[in-house]
Design an enzyme around this catalytic site. Structure first.
Site, PDB file in Angstrom:
ATOM      1  N   ARG A  62       0.784  -1.248  -0.016  1.00 21.05           N
ATOM      2  CA  ARG A  62       0.057  -0.048  -0.109  1.00 21.05           C
ATOM      3  C   ARG A  62       0.741   1.386   0.001  1.00 21.05           C
ATOM      4  NH1 ARG A  62      -3.720   2.725   4.231  1.00 21.05           N
ATOM      5  NH2 ARG A  62      -5.035   3.836   2.723  1.00 21.05           N
ATOM      6  N   HIS A  66       0.576   4.253  -2.734  1.00 17.25           N
ATOM      7  CA  HIS A  66       0.315   5.731  -2.127  1.00 17.25           C
ATOM      8  C   HIS A  66       1.903   6.644  -2.419  1.00 17.25           C
ATOM      9  CE1 HIS A  66      -3.240   5.252   0.401  1.00 17.25           C
ATOM     10  NE2 HIS A  66      -3.363   4.781  -0.542  1.00 17.25           N
ATOM     11  N   ASN A  94      -3.253   8.796   4.272  1.00 16.97           N
ATOM     12  CA  ASN A  94      -1.998   8.158   4.939  1.00 16.97           C
ATOM     13  C   ASN A  94      -1.862   7.991   6.165  1.00 16.97           C
ATOM     14  OD1 ASN A  94      -0.911   7.679   2.102  1.00 16.97           O
ATOM     15  ND2 ASN A  94      -0.074   9.777   2.057  1.00 16.97           N
ATOM     16  N   HIS A 168      -6.049  -5.682  -2.707  1.00 13.90           N
ATOM     17  CA  HIS A 168      -7.071  -5.850  -1.581  1.00 13.90           C
ATOM     18  C   HIS A 168      -7.305  -7.432  -1.064  1.00 13.90           C
ATOM     19  CE1 HIS A 168      -8.716  -1.381  -1.832  1.00 13.90           C
ATOM     20  NE2 HIS A 168      -7.275  -1.558  -1.551  1.00 13.90           N
TER      21      HIS A 168
HETATM   22  C1  HEM Z   1      -8.531   1.669  -6.466  1.00 12.65           C
HETATM   23  C2  HEM Z   1      -8.364   2.491  -5.747  1.00 12.65           C
HETATM   24  C3  HEM Z   1      -8.245   2.099  -4.171  1.00 12.65           C
HETATM   25  C4  HEM Z   1      -8.906   2.516  -3.034  1.00 12.65           C
HETATM   26  C5  HEM Z   1      -9.957   3.678  -3.072  1.00 12.65           C
HETATM   27  C6  HEM Z   1      -8.131   2.227  -1.919  1.00 12.65           C
HETATM   28  C7  HEM Z   1      -8.244   2.177  -0.697  1.00 12.65           C
HETATM   29  C8  HEM Z   1      -7.985   1.705   0.715  1.00 12.65           C
HETATM   30  C9  HEM Z   1      -8.466   1.895   1.871  1.00 12.65           C
HETATM   31  C10 HEM Z   1      -9.481   2.925   2.246  1.00 12.65           C
HETATM   32  C11 HEM Z   1      -7.715   1.041   2.559  1.00 12.65           C
HETATM   33  C12 HEM Z   1      -7.894   0.923   4.250  1.00 12.65           C
HETATM   34  C13 HEM Z   1      -6.975   1.667   5.010  1.00 12.65           C
HETATM   35  C14 HEM Z   1      -7.193   1.748   6.263  1.00 12.65           C
HETATM   36  O1  HEM Z   1      -8.447   2.305   6.861  1.00 12.65           O
HETATM   37  O2  HEM Z   1      -6.532   1.186   7.152  1.00 12.65           O
HETATM   38  C15 HEM Z   1      -6.944   0.335   1.865  1.00 12.65           C
HETATM   39  C16 HEM Z   1      -5.827  -0.766   2.218  1.00 12.65           C
HETATM   40  C17 HEM Z   1      -5.136  -1.336   1.225  1.00 12.65           C
HETATM   41  N1  HEM Z   1      -4.891  -1.045   0.122  1.00 12.65           N
HETATM   42 FE1  HEM Z   1      -5.904   0.210  -0.998  1.00 12.65          FE
HETATM   43  N2  HEM Z   1      -6.981   1.341  -2.206  1.00 12.65           N
HETATM   44  C18 HEM Z   1      -6.908   1.279  -3.659  1.00 12.65           C
HETATM   45  C19 HEM Z   1      -6.157   0.971  -4.469  1.00 12.65           C
HETATM   46  C20 HEM Z   1      -4.806  -0.254  -4.147  1.00 12.65           C
HETATM   47  C21 HEM Z   1      -3.973  -0.571  -4.961  1.00 12.65           C
HETATM   48  C22 HEM Z   1      -3.710  -0.189  -6.301  1.00 12.65           C
HETATM   49  C23 HEM Z   1      -3.224  -1.308  -3.866  1.00 12.65           C
HETATM   50  C24 HEM Z   1      -1.932  -1.939  -4.264  1.00 12.65           C
HETATM   51  C25 HEM Z   1      -1.603  -2.819  -5.433  1.00 12.65           C
HETATM   52  C26 HEM Z   1      -3.617  -1.322  -2.783  1.00 12.65           C
HETATM   53  C27 HEM Z   1      -3.449  -1.770  -1.671  1.00 12.65           C
HETATM   54  C28 HEM Z   1      -3.934  -1.810  -0.313  1.00 12.65           C
HETATM   55  C29 HEM Z   1      -3.359  -2.771   0.932  1.00 12.65           C
HETATM   56  C30 HEM Z   1      -2.378  -3.843   0.571  1.00 12.65           C
HETATM   57  C31 HEM Z   1      -4.043  -2.301   1.907  1.00 12.65           C
HETATM   58  C32 HEM Z   1      -4.228  -2.791   3.295  1.00 12.65           C
HETATM   59  C33 HEM Z   1      -2.953  -2.262   4.118  1.00 12.65           C
HETATM   60  C34 HEM Z   1      -2.639  -2.590   5.537  1.00 12.65           C
HETATM   61  O3  HEM Z   1      -3.008  -3.922   5.880  1.00 12.65           O
HETATM   62  O4  HEM Z   1      -2.043  -1.948   5.995  1.00 12.65           O
HETATM   63  N3  HEM Z   1      -4.839  -0.615  -2.667  1.00 12.65           N
HETATM   64  N4  HEM Z   1      -6.944   0.800   0.583  1.00 12.65           N
END
Ligand code: HEM
Ligand SMILES: *[C@@H]1O[C@H](CO)[C@@H](O)[C@H](O)[C@H]1NC(C)=O
Ligand SMILES: *[C@@H]1O[C@H](CO)[C@@H](O)[C@H](O)[C@H]1NC(C)=O
Length: 301
Positions: A62, A66, A94, A168
């Site tokens: 993530r 970002h 972030n 995700h």
């Molecule tokens: C398409 C648009 C995307 C949106 C709107 C989005 C939004 C989010 C949000 C809101 C979270 C949770 C944050 C929290 O509250 O802790 C999250 C987590 C995460 N996102 Fe996305 N995301 C997107 C695309 C991506 C992409 C492209 C990747 C990487 C290839 C990604 C990888 C991750 C990962 C691995 C987590 C978990 C992080 C953790 O466990 O600490 N996301 N994302």
């Protein structure tokens, strides 16, 4: 060695050599002369961090997303705010949900996750602004039109959007990021009708932990929360996407087709995921004389 571009990709559960578009100034074995063991050391440390804490790969994936979407993959997400500048790190998308900065510092000082090859040569950026993060990072409320637009702004296709959303399939989300989808969606008093009823109830019960010191988090993929696989897409087909930005991929004919394809072709998806991560990792990179090599990851020289 520069701060982020190289090491982030080593955190994921995939391995292949990829072609992709070539950016001038980036190449494989970039550290061959200056630090021949660089990639090996980074990969080893990532493996060690991951065996100590299985939340690490999701966090680094993530952070990479970002970083790359805001001023390109230049480590600008690592820079601290200063008295005169609020940095990307402190932008709401972030802070506090992007974690793992200390791991990058540890790597700079010195599960079953495989590796894949990335070109090196990125320089570190000198600018990091909160406002850029807000403008460039898609919110979890985004619908497919907005997502397509925001990915296109970074040179990524509809297919890349669907492929990368598979990120995700690991990691966790704060309950606040659900934006009420599970309880009071758009002030309707009930859950989002496009969210599976049983999952909504489960999320509701998991998200009540108000007395804890740490805010409550829920897993992103119910089936296999810690393995980077295509179960995320199977989940979407059962209305089990956590965010609107996940579930909305079913509302466009093209992205829906991709979701279905990824749900039934795990190996093809893995290969595409690697290629798309590499492509994302080369967004607006600084090379050659542009940027610098930071001495400390959270400060410009
Ligand atoms: C398409 C648009 C995307 C949106 C709107 C989005 C939004 C989010 C949000 C809101 C979270 C949770 C944050 C929290 O509250 O802790 C999250 C987590 C995460 N996102 Fe996305 N995301 C997107 C695309 C991506 C992409 C492209 C990747 C990487 C290839 C990604 C990888 C991750 C990962 C691995 C987590 C978990 C992080 C953790 O466990 O600490 N996301 N994302
Ligand atoms: C990773 O852990 C192993 C076993 O504890 C250790 O021998 C190795 O030196 C560590 N690697 C790095 C790069 O820290
Ligand atoms: C849903 O949210 C609205 C606006 O915040 C509020 O007025 C309403 O009471 C909430 N409904 C439920 C059932 O929590």
């Amino acid at each position: 060695m520069k701060c982020l571009g190289l090491l982030c990709l080593l955190a994921t559960g995939l391995s292949t050599l990829s072609v992709g578009a070539v950016v001038e100034g980036l190449k494989h074995k970039y550290y061959h002369r200056s630090c021949p063991q660089a990639e090996e050391i980074i990969a080893n440390m990532m493996e060690n961090f991951t065996s100590a804490d299985q939340r690490v790969p999701a966090r680094i994936i993530r952070m990479h997303f970002h970083d790359c979407f805001v001023r390109g993959c230049d480590g600008s997400i690592l820079l601290n705010s200063t008295p005169v500048n609020k940095a990307e790190k402190d932008a709401p998308p972030n802070n506090p949900s992007v974690k793992g900065f200390e791991l990058i510092d540890q790597i700079k000082e010195s599960g079953k996750f495989e590796r894949y090859q990335v070109r090196g040569g990125r320089k570190d950026g000198k600018i990091s602004r909160e406002s850029d993060a807000l403008l460039n990072l898609p919110p979890p409320s985004a619908n497919v039109q907005l997502l397509v637009q925001m990915f296109a702004n970074k040179g990524l296709s509809l297919e890349d959007l669907v492929t990368l959303s598979g990120g995700h399939s690991i990691g966790v989300s704060h309950c606040s990021s659900l934006l009420g989808r599970h309880v009071n969606f758009s002030k309707t008093g009930t859950h989002d009708p496009t969210l599976d009823f049983h999952l909504a109830m489960k999320l509701k019960s998991e998200c009540v932990g108000v007395h804890k010191a740490e805010p409550t988090v829920v897993v992103m993929d119910r089936f296999t929360p810690t393995s980077l696989d295509n179960k995320y897409y199977k989940g979407l087909l059962q209305n089990k996407g956590l965010f609107t930005s996940d579930q909305t991929l079913l509302t466009n004919t093209f992205t829906r087709k991709q979701v279905i394809a990824n749900a039934v072709q795990p190996l093809a998806w893995k290969k595409k995921f690697v290629d798309a991560m590499i492509k994302m990792g080369e967004i607006e990179v600084l090379t050659g004389q542009k940027g610098e090599i930071r001495k400390t990851c959270d400060r410009v020289n």
